[in-house]
Design a protein around this motif. Structure first.
Motif, short mmCIF file in Angstrom:
data_model
loop_
_atom_site.label_atom_id
_atom_site.label_comp_id
_atom_site.label_asym_id
_atom_site.label_seq_id
_atom_site.Cartn_x
_atom_site.Cartn_y
_atom_site.Cartn_z
N LEU A 144 -5.43 -13.42 -20.91
CA LEU A 144 -5.10 -14.83 -20.73
C LEU A 144 -3.89 -15.00 -19.81
CD1 LEU A 144 -5.54 -17.80 -21.47
CD2 LEU A 144 -4.09 -17.43 -23.48
N ALA B 3 -4.97 -14.37 -16.27
CA ALA B 3 -5.76 -15.48 -15.75
C ALA B 3 -4.86 -16.69 -15.44
CB ALA B 3 -6.84 -15.88 -16.76
N LEU C 67 -12.00 -17.67 -16.00
CA LEU C 67 -12.19 -17.53 -17.45
C LEU C 67 -12.67 -16.13 -17.82
CD1 LEU C 67 -13.81 -20.98 -18.35
CD2 LEU C 67 -11.45 -20.23 -18.70
N ILE D 282 -10.16 -13.21 -18.66
CA ILE D 282 -9.56 -13.06 -19.99
C ILE D 282 -10.19 -11.89 -20.74
CG2 ILE D 282 -9.19 -14.21 -22.22
CD1 ILE D 282 -9.25 -16.88 -20.71
#
Length: 264
Positions: free
Chosen positions: A49, A52, A240, A243
């Motif tokens: 995360l 990203a 996305l 992640i």
């Protein structure tokens, strides 16, 4: 193997032996990487995360400041800095391999302490190549499309795909980009986990990494191509997929290092 040893366990000079990589090594490393990711999913996905979000913030900032051309270059080239950001994942895999318990703060502390070791010099090499990557995009644009100010992504795509120089830009940019990516991959694929695991200088780490690739060029470059393809595919859906893909690749890289590098 080196991955099962501690940092600084022996005061004598470290001599590293490079093993030949096989397809089975890649499969075993991937299975072990997935196992580590499943063992600590929360912390693993946290690193994904963060990676990203950093990419999204960087690209968004460039778009806001009307730097569309470099935003695209960063989106494609951002995966080049992945080895630098994966230090926490390497440390997680190392501790899981030893059967050690750890908290998130333990992992963050290790990442922080790396800044006082040779790891920071390796990080400079990674970021320097990333800067060259972005600059070569601008240079190729200037040479092929006679670089102009692109006001939007649509404007950039029109310039690339409908002008006479667009095809040349795509061809030259792809070749130069592939060369830079191969060079960076070769000097970092083993160097990053080695620097985390052993008290060696960054030049030795880079040489060892290149030796590993040269010892098994088909397998190692094939793995590099797979890493690039997976990362680019993960970037496409608004980052996305990163992640999930980033922690898997980080854990897998650690186990590949452990299988290919031994201490003599």
């Amino acid at each position: 193997m080196a991955a099962n040893q501690g940092q600084g366990d022996d005061a004598s000079p470290i001599r590293l032996a490079v093993r030949t990589a096989t397809l089975e090594d890649l499969k075993a490393a991937a299975r072990a990487g997935l196992r580590d990711m499943v063992a600590r999913p929360g912390l693993s996905l946290f690193f994904g995360l963060v990676y990203a979000l950093l990419g999204a913030l960087l690209i968004a900032g460039l778009v806001v400041f009307d730097q569309i051309w470099i935003a695209i270059a960063v989106a494609v080239g951002f995966p080049l800095v992945a080895p630098f950001l994966a230090a926490g994942l390497y440390e997680m895999s190392r501790r899981l391999g030893r059967g050690e318990g750890f908290s998130a703060s333990d992992i963050f502390l290790v990442i922080f302490t790396q800044q006082r070791r040779e790891f920071r010099w390796m990080s400079f090499v990674v970021l320097f190549v990333f800067w060259i990557w972005a600059y070569q995009i601008r240079l190729v644009l200037a040479l092929t499309i006679h670089y102009r100010h692109f006001r939007s992504l649509e404007d950039l795509l029109v310039g690339v795909f409908t002008t006479s120089g667009g095809a040349s830009f795509l061809l030259i940019g792809t070749l130069v980009g592939a060369f830079l990516a191969t060079v960076l991959y070769s000097v970092t694929v083993i160097a990053m986990p080695l620097l985390l695991d052993r008290d060696v200088d960054f030049v030795t780490a880079m040489i060892t990494s290149v030796q590993t690739v040269l010892a098994s060029p088909v397998v190692m470059l094939g793995w590099g191509a797979a890493v690039g393809a997976l990362t680019l595919a993960a970037v496409v859906p608004a980052l996305l997929g990163v992640i999930f893909v980033f922690p898997f690749l980080g854990h897998t890289t650690w186990h590949l290092y452990g299988r290919l590098i031994s201490q003599r």
